[in-house]
Design an enzyme around this catalytic site. Structure first.
Site, PDB file in Angstrom:
ATOM      1  N   HIS A 326       0.917  -1.210  -0.096  1.00 25.18           N
ATOM      2  CA  HIS A 326      -0.038   0.022   0.155  1.00 25.18           C
ATOM      3  C   HIS A 326       0.831   1.278  -0.082  1.00 25.18           C
ATOM      4  O   HIS A 326       0.272   2.304  -0.533  1.00 25.18           O
ATOM      5  CB  HIS A 326      -1.058   0.030   1.169  1.00 25.18           C
ATOM      6  CG  HIS A 326      -2.069  -0.818   0.893  1.00 25.18           C
ATOM      7  ND1 HIS A 326      -2.261  -2.210   1.157  1.00 25.18           N
ATOM      8  CD2 HIS A 326      -3.382  -0.579   0.711  1.00 25.18           C
ATOM      9  CE1 HIS A 326      -3.333  -2.742   0.828  1.00 25.18           C
ATOM     10  NE2 HIS A 326      -4.275  -1.747   0.622  1.00 25.18           N
ATOM     11  N   GLY A 327       1.932   1.300   0.647  1.00 23.24           N
ATOM     12  CA  GLY A 327       2.779   2.266   0.258  1.00 23.24           C
ATOM     13  C   GLY A 327       4.101   2.232   1.251  1.00 23.24           C
ATOM     14  O   GLY A 327       4.150   1.647   1.909  1.00 23.24           O
TER      15      GLY A 327
END
Length: 477
Positions: A326-327
């Site tokens: 996700h990041g």
């Protein structure tokens, strides 16, 4: 080009008309229209990154042929790992290089060593995580001989870059999407109408719910040091509905848009906030990513077979990788770790497959138990979302610390010049509508569809005009 922009509102009808008029004679013409539309759609963010998408497409296309034509297992493995490493290499450079460089520099500084990391001054190519996973699923399926290579380059390119799913999913499989792209599509009025209804409902989730919640969530998270306990609790709840409305709204628009072209995409959400435990939640949230990790990482690692240690290890790996996907921030890793800690007890007690059947509520004790389980699952999910939303790990812990230590539960007036009343009322109505829709195929269709359609359009126009929050959260992933 955002789904909720005027640009897209002009772009989509033009592509639709061209697709069903001059391109309707053959599958080849239909795919040419869609591939050109997809490349234009992607280039609207940054034309330079279009070449990265095309290169990734070429890479998987030709290396898949090399894998299929290889005579030995060692040759097949070589081409597989070459493709996987190059795709993940590009993803790592653009998405994770600065994170690792900064983290390593901070580690050196913590032991007294000076370090000045060399950082890349590039923006993250939009959708890179999604189209990379499209290509990887295809190449892995080729390696395991689940499918044959796609010889038509246009058809394969369209599979990777099909614009409804290009920048934020769902993450499609070649076994599901490619066969649809190999056949000529015929116009179906009922399917197109379903698509329009789904687009409108997706816009309601995005513009009416997510963007409204974003205003409040941003006001609270950005100023958490001055917020009391009640506001901090509501901040987590507002973000939970923001990210749900934002991402599931995008998925609805993507699925609805694709139906206009006679193509079905994978369902990505199935009312996850009505889940009775965290295992059910993850079967219903971002379904295409969850099943991708299950099929291409969890099962190859051994899945739930073997000792308890292997089960726990595999579960932690899946959730940590999911968080990191996700990041490039420790907050996402912490979010994945928290969800793993939620999931492990269910796995060890063999209760992770307990709530797989649909349910109905009545006036009995079991219904009260279901409601309690749904509320508990939602509460722990909101707690984990705090880490997902916070800018840093320190901010997340300070947010939680103030939530428990402040002890004031009076309503606050926010910097956006509003109280909570109107938004809480809106969310209550939305939850009731979602509860009613969970057993239906289409939220707007059915009895009084024109009344519901009119209300949805009125809400989109009324709130969309005043919304300054246009971006989709998952575009950054």
């Amino acid at each position: 080009m955002f789904f909720n922009s005027l640009h897209f509102a002009i772009f989509l009808p033009i592509v639709f008309i061209l697709y069903w008029t001059i391109a309707s004679k053959s599958k080849k013409h239909q795919n040419y229209i869609l591939i050109f539309a997809s490349y234009y759609f992607y280039s609207c963010w940054d034309f330079k990154f279009l070449f990265l998408l095309i290169f990734s497409t070429f890479l998987c296309y030709f290396l898949a042929i090399q894998i299929e034509n290889s005579k030995t297992l060692s040759a097949r493995k070589f081409w597989l790992w070459l493709c996987v490493s190059m795709n993940l290499g590009f993803l790592g450079i653009f998405k994770y290089y600065n994170f690792f460089a900064t983290s390593f520099s901070e580690l050196l500084q913590s032991v007294g060593l000076n370090s000045s990391p060399l950082l890349l001054k590039v923006i993250l190519p939009v959708g890179i995580s999604f189209y990379t996973f499209h290509g990887l699923s295809y190449i892995i399926d080729i390696y395991y001989k689940r499918i044959e290579t796609e010889k038509n380059f246009v058809d394969y390119s369209l599979f990777v870059s099909y614009f409804p799913l290009l920048v934020a999913g769902p993450i499609e499989r070649a076994t599901h999407l490619l066969p649809q792209l190999k056949e000529k599509r015929k116009f179906n009025f009922e399917k197109a109408k379903e698509g329009i209804y789904q687009i409108i409902w997706g816009l309601v989730k995005k513009v009416v719910i997510a963007d409204s919640c974003a205003n409040y969530a941003n006001a609270i998270f950005d100023n958490y040091n001055s917020m009391n306990s009640l506001s901090l609790i509501l901040g987590a709840v507002y973000f939970a509905f923001q990210i749900y409305g934002d991402f599931s709204g995008y998925s609805d628009i993507a699925l609805g848009t694709s139906k206009l072209f006679g193509i079905d995409l994978l369902k990505n959400f199935n009312y996850p906030y009505f889940s009775r435990d965290i295992a059910e939640f993850w079967r219903k949230w971002h379904i295409s990513l969850t099943t991708w990790f299950r099929d291409y990482l969890y099962i190859p690692l051994g899945g739930s077979k073997g000792s308890k240690w292997f089960k726990v290890r595999n579960t932690f790996l899946i959730f940590l990788v999911s968080g990191f996907w996700h990041g490039a921030n420790w907050t996402f890793i912490a979010w994945g770790l928290i969800n793993a800690l939620y999931f492990i007890p269910l796995l060890l007690l063999k209760r992770n497959r307990k709530n797989v059947e649909d349910f109905n509520l009545g006036f009995n004790f079991s219904s009260l138990q279901i409601i309690f389980n749904i509320l508990l699952t939602f509460i722990i999910t909101c707690f984990a979302w705090i880490f997902f939303r916070a800018k840093t790990i320190q901010d997340a812990f300070q947010y939680i610390r103030r939530l428990f230590e402040n002890g004031i539960f009076s309503e606050q007036y926010f910097s956006i010049q509003r109280y909570n009343h109107e938004l809480l009322t809106l969310l209550l109505v939305f939850v009731l509508v979602e509860w009613n829709n969970r057993t239906r195929n289409e939220p707007i269709s059915g009895k009084y569809s024109w009344v519901k359609l009119s209300l949805c359009l009125a809400a989109i126009l009324a709130l969309g005009v005043f919304s300054d929050y246009k971006e989709f959260i998952y575009f950054q992933f």
